[in-house]
Design a protein around this motif. Sequence first.
Motif, PDB file in Angstrom:
ATOM      1  N   ILE A  10       1.639  -8.523  -0.714  1.00  0.00           N
ATOM      2  CA  ILE A  10       1.311  -7.256  -0.063  1.00  0.00           C
ATOM      3  C   ILE A  10       1.745  -6.182  -1.038  1.00  0.00           C
ATOM      4  N   ARG A  11       0.860  -5.240  -1.318  1.00  0.00           N
ATOM      5  CA  ARG A  11       1.191  -4.196  -2.285  1.00  0.00           C
ATOM      6  C   ARG A  11       0.856  -2.819  -1.731  1.00  0.00           C
ATOM      7  N   LEU A  12       1.667  -1.853  -2.127  1.00  0.00           N
ATOM      8  CA  LEU A  12       1.352  -0.457  -1.853  1.00  0.00           C
ATOM      9  C   LEU A  12       0.194  -0.088  -2.763  1.00  0.00           C
ATOM     10  N   LEU A  13      -0.834   0.514  -2.199  1.00  0.00           N
ATOM     11  CA  LEU A  13      -2.039   0.826  -2.964  1.00  0.00           C
ATOM     12  C   LEU A  13      -2.024   2.269  -3.452  1.00  0.00           C
ATOM     13  N   ALA A  14      -2.524   2.480  -4.647  1.00  0.00           N
ATOM     14  CA  ALA A  14      -2.652   3.821  -5.238  1.00  0.00           C
ATOM     15  C   ALA A  14      -3.981   4.420  -4.763  1.00  0.00           C
ATOM     16  N   HIS A  15      -4.034   4.754  -3.465  1.00  0.00           N
ATOM     17  CA  HIS A  15      -5.289   5.140  -2.824  1.00  0.00           C
ATOM     18  C   HIS A  15      -5.891   6.447  -3.336  1.00  0.00           C
ATOM     19  N   ALA A  16      -5.111   7.262  -4.065  1.00  0.00           N
ATOM     20  CA  ALA A  16      -5.644   8.504  -4.619  1.00  0.00           C
ATOM     21  C   ALA A  16      -6.573   8.235  -5.804  1.00  0.00           C
ATOM     22  N   GLU A  17      -6.485   7.035  -6.371  1.00  0.00           N
ATOM     23  CA  GLU A  17      -7.398   6.651  -7.448  1.00  0.00           C
ATOM     24  C   GLU A  17      -8.729   6.272  -6.812  1.00  0.00           C
ATOM     25  N   LEU A  18      -9.809   6.871  -7.287  1.00  0.00           N
ATOM     26  CA  LEU A  18     -11.111   6.705  -6.652  1.00  0.00           C
ATOM     27  C   LEU A  18     -11.545   5.248  -6.550  1.00  0.00           C
ATOM     28  N   ASN A  19     -11.322   4.446  -7.589  1.00  0.00           N
ATOM     29  CA  ASN A  19     -11.745   3.043  -7.516  1.00  0.00           C
ATOM     30  C   ASN A  19     -10.972   2.281  -6.439  1.00  0.00           C
ATOM     31  N   VAL A  20      -9.710   2.627  -6.238  1.00  0.00           N
ATOM     32  CA  VAL A  20      -8.902   1.993  -5.182  1.00  0.00           C
ATOM     33  C   VAL A  20      -9.382   2.474  -3.816  1.00  0.00           C
ATOM     34  N   ALA A  21      -9.643   3.768  -3.689  1.00  0.00           N
ATOM     35  CA  ALA A  21     -10.151   4.323  -2.426  1.00  0.00           C
ATOM     36  C   ALA A  21     -11.483   3.676  -2.052  1.00  0.00           C
ATOM     37  N   ILE A  22     -12.331   3.443  -3.038  1.00  0.00           N
ATOM     38  CA  ILE A  22     -13.622   2.790  -2.784  1.00  0.00           C
ATOM     39  C   ILE A  22     -13.418   1.357  -2.288  1.00  0.00           C
ATOM     40  N   ALA A  23     -12.470   0.635  -2.869  1.00  0.00           N
ATOM     41  CA  ALA A  23     -12.173  -0.739  -2.430  1.00  0.00           C
ATOM     42  C   ALA A  23     -11.620  -0.746  -0.998  1.00  0.00           C
ATOM     43  N   ILE A  24     -10.723   0.190  -0.700  1.00  0.00           N
ATOM     44  CA  ILE A  24     -10.177   0.314   0.662  1.00  0.00           C
ATOM     45  C   ILE A  24     -11.310   0.615   1.630  1.00  0.00           C
ATOM     46  N   HIS A  25     -12.157   1.561   1.257  1.00  0.00           N
ATOM     47  CA  HIS A  25     -13.288   1.959   2.106  1.00  0.00           C
ATOM     48  C   HIS A  25     -14.197   0.764   2.408  1.00  0.00           C
ATOM     49  N   ALA A  26     -14.462  -0.070   1.416  1.00  0.00           N
ATOM     50  CA  ALA A  26     -15.332  -1.234   1.620  1.00  0.00           C
ATOM     51  C   ALA A  26     -14.748  -2.196   2.653  1.00  0.00           C
ATOM     52  N   VAL A  27     -13.449  -2.445   2.568  1.00  0.00           N
ATOM     53  CA  VAL A  27     -12.792  -3.325   3.545  1.00  0.00           C
ATOM     54  C   VAL A  27     -12.859  -2.697   4.938  1.00  0.00           C
ATOM     55  N   MET A  28     -12.554  -1.403   5.017  1.00  0.00           N
ATOM     56  CA  MET A  28     -12.577  -0.714   6.316  1.00  0.00           C
ATOM     57  C   MET A  28     -13.978  -0.717   6.930  1.00  0.00           C
ATOM     58  N   GLY A  59      -1.026   9.646   3.688  1.00  0.00           N
ATOM     59  CA  GLY A  59      -0.329   8.483   4.211  1.00  0.00           C
ATOM     60  C   GLY A  59      -0.142   7.406   3.156  1.00  0.00           C
ATOM     61  N   ARG A  60       0.395   6.266   3.605  1.00  0.00           N
ATOM     62  CA  ARG A  60       0.586   5.109   2.729  1.00  0.00           C
ATOM     63  C   ARG A  60      -0.448   4.042   3.087  1.00  0.00           C
ATOM     64  N   TYR A  61      -0.999   3.437   2.075  1.00  0.00           N
ATOM     65  CA  TYR A  61      -1.950   2.341   2.250  1.00  0.00           C
ATOM     66  C   TYR A  61      -1.355   1.093   1.617  1.00  0.00           C
ATOM     67  N   TYR A  62      -1.305   0.021   2.397  1.00  0.00           N
ATOM     68  CA  TYR A  62      -0.835  -1.266   1.909  1.00  0.00           C
ATOM     69  C   TYR A  62      -2.032  -2.210   1.854  1.00  0.00           C
ATOM     70  N   GLY A  63      -2.055  -3.056   0.850  1.00  0.00           N
ATOM     71  CA  GLY A  63      -3.130  -4.022   0.726  1.00  0.00           C
ATOM     72  C   GLY A  63      -2.617  -5.438   0.760  1.00  0.00           C
ATOM     73  N   ALA A  64      -3.370  -6.307   1.409  1.00  0.00           N
ATOM     74  CA  ALA A  64      -3.116  -7.750   1.380  1.00  0.00           C
ATOM     75  C   ALA A  64      -4.199  -8.347   0.497  1.00  0.00           C
ATOM     76  N   PHE A  65      -3.790  -9.215  -0.392  1.00  0.00           N
ATOM     77  CA  PHE A  65      -4.721  -9.781  -1.358  1.00  0.00           C
ATOM     78  C   PHE A  65      -4.867 -11.281  -1.176  1.00  0.00           C
ATOM     79  N   ALA A  66      -6.104 -11.759  -1.308  1.00  0.00           N
ATOM     80  CA  ALA A  66      -6.410 -13.185  -1.395  1.00  0.00           C
ATOM     81  C   ALA A  66      -6.882 -13.378  -2.824  1.00  0.00           C
ATOM     82  N   ASP A  67      -6.062 -14.037  -3.609  1.00  0.00           N
ATOM     83  CA  ASP A  67      -6.287 -14.090  -5.056  1.00  0.00           C
ATOM     84  C   ASP A  67      -6.359 -12.639  -5.535  1.00  0.00           C
ATOM     85  N   ASP A  68      -7.432 -12.240  -6.168  1.00  0.00           N
ATOM     86  CA  ASP A  68      -7.548 -10.857  -6.640  1.00  0.00           C
ATOM     87  C   ASP A  68      -8.392  -9.993  -5.722  1.00  0.00           C
TER      88      ASP A  68
END
Length: 153
Positions: A10-28, A59-68
């Motif tokens: 489980i990792r704290l995500l750098a959600h202010a980075e656009l590529n990370v925000a896009i990945a979060i958005h896709a999961v959501m 806010g804070r965004y945490y990510g759970a990863f399966a492999d990468d």
Amino acid sequence: MGTTYCLSSIRLLAHAELNVAIAIHAVMQAAYQQEADLLGVTDFPPLKRTAANIAGDTGRYYGAFADDHLAGVLHYKHGNIDSLVVHPRFQRLGHATRLLGQLLAETSGHSVKVSTAKLNVPATTLYTKFGFSLVSAERKSGIDLVNYELNSV
């Protein structure tokens, strides 16, 4: 034969980075579309969130990863869990449990609140399992919601 994924951290995500925000958005989007279908609604407020909204959030965004692969996301802000979602492809593998456990370990001694659709049985079961108490119910945007709180000591 199905794909097997290894559980990762489980990792704290750098959600202010656009590529990370896009990945979060896709999961959501995937998870909230599944929930909207479950609830039988087409106008579901969480689906209106954009990657730009995520990137600009305080806010804070945490990510759970399966492999990468980003499998699940928990968004926490001002004592509230704003989102706890797992991509449908990665559900029933313990990601939501691990995300919630991580947050509660970090917020020990503080109250945590969350709201979810009454018909979202996996979510209501998870919160009850972790000791959250039902504090109220309401109807918003045509959806019956239940509000939970965990009062830590």
